[in-house]
Design a protein around this motif. Sequence first.
Motif, mmCIF file in Angstrom:
data_model
loop_
_atom_site.group_PDB
_atom_site.id
_atom_site.type_symbol
_atom_site.label_atom_id
_atom_site.label_comp_id
_atom_site.label_asym_id
_atom_site.label_seq_id
_atom_site.Cartn_x
_atom_site.Cartn_y
_atom_site.Cartn_z
ATOM 1 N N SER A 113 0.830 -1.197 0.000
ATOM 2 C CA SER A 113 0.000 0.000 0.000
ATOM 3 C C SER A 113 0.871 1.257 0.000
ATOM 4 O O SER A 113 0.611 2.217 -0.729
ATOM 5 C CB SER A 113 -0.884 -0.053 1.251
ATOM 6 N N ARG A 114 1.913 1.208 0.814
ATOM 7 C CA ARG A 114 2.824 2.352 0.896
ATOM 8 C C ARG A 114 3.510 2.573 -0.453
ATOM 9 O O ARG A 114 3.611 3.698 -0.931
ATOM 10 C CB ARG A 114 3.870 2.072 1.984
ATOM 11 N N ALA A 115 3.933 1.477 -1.061
ATOM 12 C CA ALA A 115 4.609 1.574 -2.364
ATOM 13 C C ALA A 115 3.662 2.122 -3.419
ATOM 14 O O ALA A 115 4.049 2.951 -4.255
ATOM 15 C CB ALA A 115 5.131 0.205 -2.777
ATOM 16 N N PHE A 116 2.414 1.678 -3.382
ATOM 17 C CA PHE A 116 1.433 2.127 -4.382
ATOM 18 C C PHE A 116 1.154 3.625 -4.229
ATOM 19 O O PHE A 116 1.104 4.352 -5.221
ATOM 20 C CB PHE A 116 0.136 1.318 -4.245
ATOM 21 N N LYS A 117 0.989 4.051 -2.982
ATOM 22 C CA LYS A 117 0.700 5.481 -2.763
ATOM 23 C C LYS A 117 1.852 6.350 -3.266
ATOM 24 O O LYS A 117 1.638 7.365 -3.916
ATOM 25 C CB LYS A 117 0.448 5.730 -1.265
ATOM 26 N N GLN A 118 3.067 5.912 -2.928
ATOM 27 C CA GLN A 118 4.251 6.672 -3.371
ATOM 28 C C GLN A 118 4.291 6.726 -4.913
ATOM 29 O O GLN A 118 4.549 7.771 -5.508
ATOM 30 C CB GLN A 118 5.512 5.994 -2.829
ATOM 31 N N ALA A 119 4.003 5.580 -5.535
ATOM 32 C CA ALA A 119 4.045 5.505 -6.997
ATOM 33 C C ALA A 119 2.963 6.404 -7.605
ATOM 34 O O ALA A 119 3.205 7.114 -8.595
ATOM 35 C CB ALA A 119 3.848 4.069 -7.451
ATOM 36 N N LEU A 120 1.789 6.399 -6.989
ATOM 37 C CA LEU A 120 0.685 7.211 -7.505
ATOM 38 C C LEU A 120 1.011 8.706 -7.392
ATOM 39 O O LEU A 120 0.741 9.484 -8.317
ATOM 40 C CB LEU A 120 -0.601 6.873 -6.728
ATOM 41 N N VAL A 121 1.602 9.084 -6.266
ATOM 42 C CA VAL A 121 1.994 10.498 -6.087
ATOM 43 C C VAL A 121 2.994 10.886 -7.184
ATOM 44 O O VAL A 121 2.881 11.959 -7.788
ATOM 45 C CB VAL A 121 2.587 10.714 -4.669
ATOM 46 N N ASN A 122 3.936 9.998 -7.467
ATOM 47 C CA ASN A 122 4.915 10.282 -8.528
ATOM 48 C C ASN A 122 4.227 10.417 -9.882
ATOM 49 O O ASN A 122 4.575 11.272 -10.688
ATOM 50 C CB ASN A 122 5.977 9.189 -8.579
ATOM 51 N N ASN A 123 3.221 9.550 -10.127
ATOM 52 C CA ASN A 123 2.452 9.656 -11.376
ATOM 53 C C ASN A 123 1.773 11.021 -11.464
ATOM 54 O O ASN A 123 1.733 11.642 -12.538
ATOM 55 C CB ASN A 123 1.361 8.584 -11.416
#
Lengths: 305, 461
Positions: free
Chosen positions: A75-85
Amino acid sequence: MKNSFSAMARREAAAGYLLVAPAILLFLLIGLFTVLFSIGLSFYHLGQGSLITSAKFAGLDNFQNFLFGRDLNLSRAFKQALVNNLWVLLSTLVVIPIALAIAVMLQRISKGIRLYRTVFLLPMVTSSVAIYYVWQGIYEPEGTLNKLLAAIGLDSLIAVNGWLGELHTALPALIVTVIWGSVPGMMILYFAGLQTVDPHLYEAAEMDGAGAWQKIYRITWPILRPITVICLIMGMNGALQIFDPVWIMTKGGPANATEVVNVLVYQQAFVNGDMGVANAMGWSIFVLTFVLSLISLRILRDKSE
Amino acid sequence: MRGKHKWSPVWMLVLTMAVILTACGGNNGDSSTGSSDVKLTMWHWKVAFDPGFKAVADAFKAKTGITVVTQAFTPDDAYRQKLTGAASAGDMPDLYAYWAGPLEGAFDGKALEMGPELEKDAEWKNGFLPSALQGVTVSQANLDTWAADEKSSDWKKERKVGQIYGVPLDVGAFYTIYGNAKLLKEAGLEAKAPATIEDWIDTMNKVKEKSDVPGLVFSAKTFTLYENWFMNFVDYMKNGEESFTNFMNHDEKLSDPNHIHAIKIIEDLAKSGNILPGSVSLDIDPADQAFAQGKATYDIGGTFTYASLVAMGMNPDDIISFRVPAYADSKVPDAKVTPFPLVQMVVTQGGKHQKEALEFVKYLTSEEGQILYANGAFDLPAVKINDTSKLNGSLQAMAGSLSSESNWWSENSAISGKIGQPEWQTFHADMQKVILGNMTAAEAAEDFDKAAAAEKAKAQK
């Protein structure tokens, strides 16, 4: 007479359907099947090295894992990735004005237009993979950018670990590459749009006393608005689906600073072998792209429609 | 009309003889120049290994007449997907290479179980290095891991201890440090293996002080390189079997005084300028290249790194190598690095030429086949070579430096292998932040402990 016409129309329609049938069949077999298969897979657990026949129904587990924190690390990885997107998405707001400005400039110049057009279109016609490696070289610790900064005495700005190797510079450096690569496509759309404006319209408007702003708002913008919508949707799609520059230049590093959702999807699918979560992530980002595209369409819809 | 199809007794006799002769003639492994129309297809993903495979295939054809066609598919991910797709579609090659490990590439029963075949042929089985065969054998620890994983297939969970679905093709070992002898000598130091990690760091500091060359380069970009090529073995040596197992199972924390060294050493090396700038962005080959170019005194690698360094133009006389050093207060400072299998050969279960494919694998992993393969592929053989003079020079030296006997480390790869689990991705990202000075070792340890606790809680659900 009417009956024979309708019979002929029916025959023509049938022939038409027959002609497009192979393409539709191919789409149903390859396109639609893979799409449905992928949707289905997002509701299953499928471990590394296991066959599809071993998949176990997981309900919404895969989605809950990364969307609602059931798997804290994922979940943490996904949120970070989404913010970068989303940071990459913001770059669209920079790309569009630059593309428009270059298109206007190209329309106004009379000498050497072919040369300028070729130069501006280079990023679009060159192999993107090669381009990303070139940019990677520019950003390296001993790359062109650091050497240039040293040469002009701006040593304090040098990124010791390379521009892609520092936490605070990696994503901006990557976004610059993305902007550089996205401008030509949008520029050519705007350029084509501007070519369709009849110059007499501007002359007529001037005679009617219209100022520069009014000419842009009343004549140019109505033509450019649908192009802007296309550019916005293209940019949004590109930003949310971005993969290759990130994979080639940073693989999501350092410390996940440039990780985007599609890189995470790739890692889940082909490194961790978790096809269920990978598909679930892929569809989540698709839904987000779709919704944002609809909102953009609605906001920029021509009021006269 | 019917009379035309009537079989005469003479024709029947000829046909019967032909069938008998054909049956007798096939699969005669002893014949020096066999003939066969069997053509085996073999898939693999190592282009560099192809000359080795081809050398063995040629010799095998000369012996049996069976043709083996090798096909290489790259890159790794594409190969893995190709095989997964082929397994799903039931369109597998007769045999294939896969990453070594218990049930790796077995695709839920698509691979032939080799255990019974090895039991039937004691000479073949005993020819393998014990640690190599151990590395592809299902252990209780494997079964426990699969039982706890909701994503593991039922087929995997139903396996038994001791089952083998692929035999080792080659071996290798991590935990190797390469040093630049030239840089060490230029700094007035002796080019030799340090006794402890403390000595090693001291040497790095001295070289840095004298020539301003950073002490260490490694691909800090590659997940598990530091963790699985250096750190886990150092922790095992420092704390012993029990504490190391507890650490891997998250019953002991990274922030504990016994284990904090795993991240503290990175912080210390980074703060003293001993990690080459840009290491977080370097892949394995560029990191080795930087070392070969003299940009750092030491490089973290494996047995296989030596060949790359030489290929990159480094003078072999300038290279020293040693096992990763242990801390002075280590409980198992003399732990032996055992080679483990890197690639295994798998035969497709129920394939059209299963018998012949198995025959080829047996030949490939015989002493004769392995010498041909190893020299052609520049790869360390997975079997005992009685006459090592038949191996080329570098292979002889590397093979001689490894312990072939099984030990706790080689028998418990399922424990050290936990380093690939998701919480270690958090460790890896935090390690990069520590290198870049954006995080302290204490903060990284705390963050990892949280991630580990989350994974543990997930597994217990």
